[in-house]
Motif scaffolding. Structure first.
Motif, PDB file in Angstrom:
ATOM      1  N   ALA A  45       0.837  -1.204   0.000  1.00 50.65           N
ATOM      2  CA  ALA A  45       0.000   0.000   0.000  1.00 50.65           C
ATOM      3  C   ALA A  45       0.871   1.253   0.000  1.00 50.65           C
ATOM      4  CB  ALA A  45      -0.953  -0.013   1.197  1.00 50.65           C
ATOM      5  N   MET A  46       1.908   1.257   0.824  1.00 48.84           N
ATOM      6  CA  MET A  46       2.830   2.393   0.856  1.00 48.84           C
ATOM      7  C   MET A  46       3.580   2.536  -0.470  1.00 48.84           C
ATOM      8  SD  MET A  46       2.497   4.089   3.624  1.00 48.84           S
ATOM      9  CE  MET A  46       3.881   5.176   3.273  1.00 48.84           C
ATOM     10  N   MET A  47       4.006   1.416  -1.019  1.00 53.70           N
ATOM     11  CA  MET A  47       4.698   1.443  -2.310  1.00 53.70           C
ATOM     12  C   MET A  47       3.791   2.021  -3.398  1.00 53.70           C
ATOM     13  SD  MET A  47       6.695  -2.228  -2.135  1.00 53.70           S
ATOM     14  CE  MET A  47       7.157  -2.241  -3.866  1.00 53.70           C
ATOM     15  N   THR A  48       2.513   1.658  -3.358  1.00 49.90           N
ATOM     16  CA  THR A  48       1.554   2.181  -4.326  1.00 49.90           C
ATOM     17  C   THR A  48       1.466   3.700  -4.235  1.00 49.90           C
ATOM     18  OG1 THR A  48       0.260   0.141  -4.297  1.00 49.90           O
ATOM     19  CG2 THR A  48      -0.869   2.127  -5.055  1.00 49.90           C
ATOM     20  N   LEU A  49       1.359   4.216  -3.019  1.00 46.87           N
ATOM     21  CA  LEU A  49       1.274   5.662  -2.827  1.00 46.87           C
ATOM     22  C   LEU A  49       2.537   6.364  -3.324  1.00 46.87           C
ATOM     23  CD1 LEU A  49      -0.310   5.881   0.751  1.00 46.87           C
ATOM     24  CD2 LEU A  49      -1.463   6.192  -1.449  1.00 46.87           C
ATOM     25  N   VAL A  50       3.686   5.757  -3.065  1.00 49.06           N
ATOM     26  CA  VAL A  50       4.967   6.377  -3.406  1.00 49.06           C
ATOM     27  C   VAL A  50       5.299   6.240  -4.895  1.00 49.06           C
ATOM     28  CG1 VAL A  50       7.465   6.239  -2.993  1.00 49.06           C
ATOM     29  CG2 VAL A  50       5.875   6.098  -1.070  1.00 49.06           C
ATOM     30  N   VAL A  68      -4.248  -4.066  -2.933  1.00 48.70           N
ATOM     31  CA  VAL A  68      -3.072  -4.632  -2.266  1.00 48.70           C
ATOM     32  C   VAL A  68      -3.333  -4.903  -0.787  1.00 48.70           C
ATOM     33  CG1 VAL A  68      -1.441  -3.723  -3.968  1.00 48.70           C
ATOM     34  CG2 VAL A  68      -1.919  -2.389  -1.892  1.00 48.70           C
ATOM     35  N   LEU A  69      -4.272  -4.170  -0.200  1.00 48.48           N
ATOM     36  CA  LEU A  69      -4.586  -4.409   1.210  1.00 48.48           C
ATOM     37  C   LEU A  69      -5.456  -5.651   1.408  1.00 48.48           C
ATOM     38  CD1 LEU A  69      -5.178  -0.805   2.616  1.00 48.48           C
ATOM     39  CD2 LEU A  69      -3.277  -2.350   3.151  1.00 48.48           C
ATOM     40  N   ILE A  70      -6.277  -5.975   0.416  1.00 46.89           N
ATOM     41  CA  ILE A  70      -7.172  -7.129   0.614  1.00 46.89           C
ATOM     42  C   ILE A  70      -6.757  -8.383  -0.158  1.00 46.89           C
ATOM     43  CG2 ILE A  70      -9.122  -5.591   1.087  1.00 46.89           C
ATOM     44  CD1 ILE A  70     -10.314  -6.422  -1.608  1.00 46.89           C
ATOM     45  N   HIS A  71      -5.781  -8.272  -1.076  1.00 41.90           N
ATOM     46  CA  HIS A  71      -5.506  -9.395  -1.973  1.00 41.90           C
ATOM     47  C   HIS A  71      -5.073 -10.670  -1.262  1.00 41.90           C
ATOM     48  CE1 HIS A  71      -1.267  -8.371  -1.481  1.00 41.90           C
ATOM     49  NE2 HIS A  71      -0.930  -9.413  -2.198  1.00 41.90           N
ATOM     50  N   ASP A  72      -4.416 -10.546  -0.124  1.00 43.39           N
ATOM     51  CA  ASP A  72      -3.937 -11.741   0.587  1.00 43.39           C
ATOM     52  C   ASP A  72      -4.819 -12.154   1.761  1.00 43.39           C
ATOM     53  OD1 ASP A  72      -1.820 -12.513  -0.980  1.00 43.39           O
ATOM     54  OD2 ASP A  72      -0.305 -11.432   0.166  1.00 43.39           O
ATOM     55  N   LEU A  73      -5.939 -11.473   1.984  1.00 50.10           N
ATOM     56  CA  LEU A  73      -6.811 -11.847   3.107  1.00 50.10           C
ATOM     57  C   LEU A  73      -7.291 -13.298   2.993  1.00 50.10           C
ATOM     58  CD1 LEU A  73      -8.956  -8.618   3.687  1.00 50.10           C
ATOM     59  CD2 LEU A  73      -7.109  -9.497   5.118  1.00 50.10           C
ATOM     60  N   VAL A  74      -7.385 -13.793   1.762  1.00 52.39           N
ATOM     61  CA  VAL A  74      -7.829 -15.180   1.557  1.00 52.39           C
ATOM     62  C   VAL A  74      -6.853 -16.177   2.185  1.00 52.39           C
ATOM     63  CG1 VAL A  74      -9.129 -14.646  -0.532  1.00 52.39           C
ATOM     64  CG2 VAL A  74      -6.713 -15.320  -0.719  1.00 52.39           C
ATOM     65  N   GLU A  75      -5.622 -15.742   2.407  1.00 50.50           N
ATOM     66  CA  GLU A  75      -4.616 -16.653   2.958  1.00 50.50           C
ATOM     67  C   GLU A  75      -4.876 -16.971   4.429  1.00 50.50           C
ATOM     68  OE1 GLU A  75      -0.698 -15.287   1.834  1.00 50.50           O
ATOM     69  OE2 GLU A  75      -1.166 -15.533  -0.296  1.00 50.50           O
ATOM     70  N   ILE A  76      -5.794 -16.244   5.063  1.00 51.03           N
ATOM     71  CA  ILE A  76      -6.223 -16.593   6.423  1.00 51.03           C
ATOM     72  C   ILE A  76      -6.763 -18.019   6.418  1.00 51.03           C
ATOM     73  CG2 ILE A  76      -8.000 -16.123   8.177  1.00 51.03           C
ATOM     74  CD1 ILE A  76      -7.632 -13.108   7.494  1.00 51.03           C
ATOM     75  N   ASP A  77      -7.509 -18.374   5.365  1.00 51.26           N
ATOM     76  CA  ASP A  77      -8.052 -19.732   5.230  1.00 51.26           C
ATOM     77  C   ASP A  77      -7.177 -20.623   4.350  1.00 51.26           C
ATOM     78  OD1 ASP A  77     -10.179 -18.806   6.710  1.00 51.26           O
ATOM     79  OD2 ASP A  77     -11.672 -19.006   5.117  1.00 51.26           O
ATOM     80  N   ALA A  78      -6.694 -20.060   3.246  1.00 49.98           N
ATOM     81  CA  ALA A  78      -6.023 -20.879   2.228  1.00 49.98           C
ATOM     82  C   ALA A  78      -4.523 -21.032   2.462  1.00 49.98           C
ATOM     83  CB  ALA A  78      -6.275 -20.284   0.843  1.00 49.98           C
ATOM     84  N   GLY A  79      -3.936 -20.187   3.326  1.00 48.74           N
ATOM     85  CA  GLY A  79      -2.501 -20.233   3.566  1.00 48.74           C
ATOM     86  C   GLY A  79      -1.738 -19.541   2.445  1.00 48.74           C
ATOM     87  N   ASP A  80      -0.465 -19.298   2.687  1.00 46.57           N
ATOM     88  CA  ASP A  80       0.388 -18.632   1.702  1.00 46.57           C
ATOM     89  C   ASP A  80       0.996 -19.677   0.783  1.00 46.57           C
ATOM     90  OD1 ASP A  80       1.973 -16.481   0.538  1.00 46.57           O
ATOM     91  OD2 ASP A  80       3.675 -17.380   1.565  1.00 46.57           O
ATOM     92  N   THR A  81       0.863 -19.467  -0.521  1.00 45.06           N
ATOM     93  CA  THR A  81       1.520 -20.336  -1.492  1.00 45.06           C
ATOM     94  C   THR A  81       2.783 -19.635  -1.965  1.00 45.06           C
ATOM     95  OG1 THR A  81      -0.595 -21.249  -2.227  1.00 45.06           O
ATOM     96  CG2 THR A  81       1.293 -21.568  -3.686  1.00 45.06           C
ATOM     97  N   PHE A  82       3.905 -20.253  -1.707  1.00 45.55           N
ATOM     98  CA  PHE A  82       5.201 -19.701  -2.107  1.00 45.55           C
ATOM     99  C   PHE A  82       5.251 -19.585  -3.621  1.00 45.55           C
ATOM    100  CE2 PHE A  82       9.980 -20.667  -2.488  1.00 45.55           C
ATOM    101  CZ  PHE A  82      10.328 -19.331  -2.317  1.00 45.55           C
ATOM    102  N   ILE A  83       5.658 -18.421  -4.113  1.00 51.15           N
ATOM    103  CA  ILE A  83       5.635 -18.156  -5.562  1.00 51.15           C
ATOM    104  C   ILE A  83       6.495 -19.137  -6.352  1.00 51.15           C
ATOM    105  CG2 ILE A  83       7.507 -16.441  -5.528  1.00 51.15           C
ATOM    106  CD1 ILE A  83       5.771 -14.862  -7.621  1.00 51.15           C
TER     107      ILE A  83
END
Length: 197
Positions: A45-50, A68-83
């Motif tokens: 979010a900060m990077m976007t502003l800058v 960018v603030l909400i895109h990863d909220l799904v990972e609360i249930d789904a977990g983080d998938t390493f790129i």
């Protein structure tokens, strides 16, 4: 109605606190501590502003910040998938959609639909806002890895072409940021912190 909305919104606010516990593979700049998803989202979010002026197309900056603030909220249930995970595809999954519907569904209906639409727009990656949001999402870990002597690239023995292929999406939102990123990748090879076959 307002009181009912407030109660739902507070439930959502409490639920998303869980994002702070989702650990990412990347580490903070010049650090050995893993970043969590909430820190990642704040940084984007900060990077976007800058960096908004470097978008190749006109963008609604507030919309990108929301993405960018909400895109990863799904990972609360789904977990983080390493790129660079070679066993699980790093694309929108049914699991993530179910998570989005559950988590955003805590909000009042109109707000829930707005958040779901923004999340889906980010995932699809077609609009100028989504392209720039995804540029931020790919750029931040690159900066982290170069600050940490290769970071996850070295830790998981990720080869240059694999990194390049994943990071090329940066160019969809900003050619100037991509030029900078591509130079960083080449410098990383020269420094020996990114392996090139």
């Amino acid at each position: 109605m307002k009181t009912e909305n407030l109660l739902k919104q507070i439930d959502f606010i409490k639920e998303i606190d869980k994002l702070k516990y989702i650990q990412r593979r990347t580490k903070l700049f010049n650090s050995d501590r893993n970043e969590n998803d909430a820190e990642h989202s704040w940084h984007l979010a900060m990077m976007t502003l800058v960096l908004a002026e470097h978008s190749d197309h006109p963008i609604d900056v507030l919309k990108v910040v929301k993405m960018v603030l909400i895109h990863d909220l799904v990972e609360i249930d789904a977990g983080d998938t390493f790129i660079y995970d070679t066993t699980k595809n790093h694309t929108n999954t049914e699991e993530e959609l179910l998570a989005a519907k559950r988590i955003f569904g805590l909000l009042p209906e109109i707000q829930a639909q707005e958040f779901l639409n923004i999340w889906e727009e980010f995932e699809e990656g077609f609009t100028n806002e989504a392209k720039f949001a995804r540029t931020m999402d790919r750029f931040e870990p690159l900066l982290q890895n170069t600050s940490n002597n290769g970071g996850t690239w070295k830790e998981f023995d990720v080869e240059y072409q694999t990194v390049y292929n994943k990071k090329k999406a940066i160019a969809n939102g900003s050619s100037s940021i991509w030029n900078y990123a591509e130079n960083l990748l080449n410098e990383s090879v020269e420094k020996g912190i990114l392996r090139k076959e």
